[in-house]
Design an enzyme around this catalytic site. Structure first.
Site, short mmCIF file in Angstrom:
data_model
loop_
_atom_site.label_atom_id
_atom_site.label_comp_id
_atom_site.label_asym_id
_atom_site.label_seq_id
_atom_site.Cartn_x
_atom_site.Cartn_y
_atom_site.Cartn_z
N THR A 1 162.95 -20.59 27.19
CA THR A 1 164.31 -20.92 27.62
C THR A 1 164.81 -19.92 28.66
OG1 THR A 1 164.71 -21.84 25.43
CG2 THR A 1 166.62 -21.46 26.81
N LYS B 1 174.00 -0.22 21.15
CA LYS B 1 174.90 0.91 20.88
C LYS B 1 176.14 0.46 20.13
CE LYS B 1 173.60 3.12 25.24
NZ LYS B 1 174.10 3.35 26.61
#
Lengths: 167, 313
Positions: free
Chosen positions: B59, B86
């Site tokens: 995809t 993070k």
């Protein structure tokens, strides 16, 4: 309209000294019908059958960003290789020249023709780009606000050209 | 005639006319993919961001190629290796991308509803490339395109969808799209993998594979999502392959000109046997080819309505 196409056909033969290495590419939609008519007329005169392709220039337009909605994309169908041949682009109406610019850009993405020539049924003036047709069926002086439409029997109309005021 | 929505989140955002517009436009784009120079200048200057929070080869590559063939600039962001690792929130990530003047954001996310959250909060056009078990609309569109190309029609076909319907966003989008075009849909799979809400979907449900195959025009196989298993939905992989693997023997029960489709990646020898996957009925590679054309069409059709001020024609 038939007489104009006949004259264009004779001019094509005269300018190119025959039909050697010539190919026709019509610009959708009107130009494709006219390219087939031109091919038929050339065959009557010279007996040779030229390949005819169809070009949809939508993807090469320079005004896509300015449009409210994306225009419909149709197929480009050029079933022959025109490298080192002469391509005669065929369109119904020559106006600003922007369609022809887009068509030439697209053609060159397909191959490198020896030469590109331009045949139009109607030249209505008001060019915005340095483009000139090699073959003109008829020149019509118009004002920029007017609309010029070429109706063709292939589209279920009578062959004729109409000029509308954009009032 | 434009698409009516700024985004493509769900097949349910579309109507029959939209579907036809996308498939017809994709036909024109398929021709571009067959050229020697597979590129048109249409989306020059537009920025397309692939924002993928789940692994994907097909995809993501398909969208990337589609955007590049339209001359857009493409940026790929995946969850690992980005500030998502993070702890940045989805919306913050998207707003920052938007602040860099993106035009279209393609998002895949493990949570259903992530794309619609973005669509409501950023001005870029959002394309859902798979959200949880909710939808994967471009997969359904390329499936329809492939069926129409091979069968020359969509109405009146009988389509068997096989496997893990419960976890499958591909199945949900495909069912919505096939219903819209008037196909008959049969679902078949282990009872543990057929969700209870199928009663409201307007489909026929089978638990015997062979029964579902009789007279089928198309077999759509779902990938057994090994990464979403481990909850005892079936005893062993071998038993699953025995009961719900498409073999040449089972294939013979469908119509002679049956089309076998699979969204990939295939688990060879599990949901499909290698000879069927590579056989004459298989349209699996055609699906991959068509995926690029269909995604070009979607990018093209959504790029115009995204964020430009309307200009008088």
């Amino acid at each position: 309209m038939n007489r104009a196409m006949s004259r264009v056909a004779h001019e094509v033969i005269e300018r190119n000294r025959g039909l050697t290495d010539l190919t026709l590419v019509g610009i959708r939609t009107g130009g494709v019908h006219l390219a087939h008519r031109l091919a038929a007329r050339l065959k009557e005169i010279e007996g040779a059958v030229l390949p005819v392709g169809a070009l949809d220039i939508t993807l090469y337009r320079d005004d896509l960003n300015k449009m409210r909605e994306q225009p419909a994309v149709r197929k480009t169908e050029i079933g022959f290789d025109f490298t080192d041949k002469i391509v005669i682009l065929v369109d119904d109406v020559l106006f600003t020249g922007r369609t022809i610019r887009a068509a030439m850009d697209q053609l060159i993405d397909f191959g490198r023709p020896r030469e590109i020539q331009l045949a139009v049924l109607i030249d209505r003036g008001h060019r915005e780009l340095p483009i000139r047709a090699n073959y003109v069926g008829k020149s019509f002086p118009t004002s920029p606000e007017e609309k010029v439409k070429v109706l063709l029997k292939e589209e279920g109309e009578d062959d004729r050209v109409i000029i509308e005021n954009a009032a | 005639m434009p698409l009516k929505s700024k985004d493509l989140i769900s097949i349910k955002d579309l109507d029959r006319d939209d579907l036809r517009l996308i498939l017809d436009t994709a036909e024109s784009f398929k021709e571009v993919g067959a050229r020697e120079i597979k590129k048109v200048p249409t989306l020059r200057g537009k920025t397309v961001v692939n924002l993928f929070f789940e692994p994907s080869t097909r995809t993501r590559t398909s969208f990337e190629l589609a955007a590049k063939r339209l001359s857009a600039d493409v940026v790929n962001i995946s969850a690992s290796g980005s500030s998502v690792a993070k702890g940045e929130s989805l919306l913050d990530t998207a707003r920052n991308i938007q602040a860099m003047q993106s035009d279209l954001i393609i998002v895949r996310h493990p949570c259903a509803g992530a794309p619609v959250l973005l669509a409501r909060n950023v001005s870029s056009a959002i394309i859902n490339a798979g959200d949880g078990a909710h939808e994967h609309p471009t997969q359904a569109l390329l499936d329809l395109f492939t069926i129409r190309e091979r069968k020359k029609r969509l109405e009146g076909l009988t389509v068997a969808i096989v496997g893990d319907v419960l976890h499958s966003r591909v199945a949900r989008s495909a069912i919505a799209a096939l219903k819209m075009v008037g196909s008959t849909i049969r679902l078949v799979g282990p009872p543990t993998m057929i969700p209870r809400e199928v009663a409201h979907w307007g489909v026929e449900v089978f638990y015997q594979y062979e029964e579902a195959l009789k007279g089928a025009d198309v077999i759509m196989i779902l990938r057994l999502q090994l990464e979403r298993q481990g909850r005892g939905l079936f005893p062993t992989l071998r038993e699953y392959a025995n009961l719900y693997g498409l073999t040449a023997r089972r294939l013979a029960m469908a119509k002679d000109d049956v089309l076998v489709m699979h969204p990939g990646p295939i688990n060879r020898g599990v949901e499909i046997s290698p000879d069927v996957a590579d056989g004459l009925s298989s349209a699996i590679l055609a699906q991959a080819t068509n995926g690029v054309a269909v995604r070009m069409a979607v990018l093209y059709l959504l790029s115009g309505v995204a964020k430009h001020e309307p200009v008088d024609p």
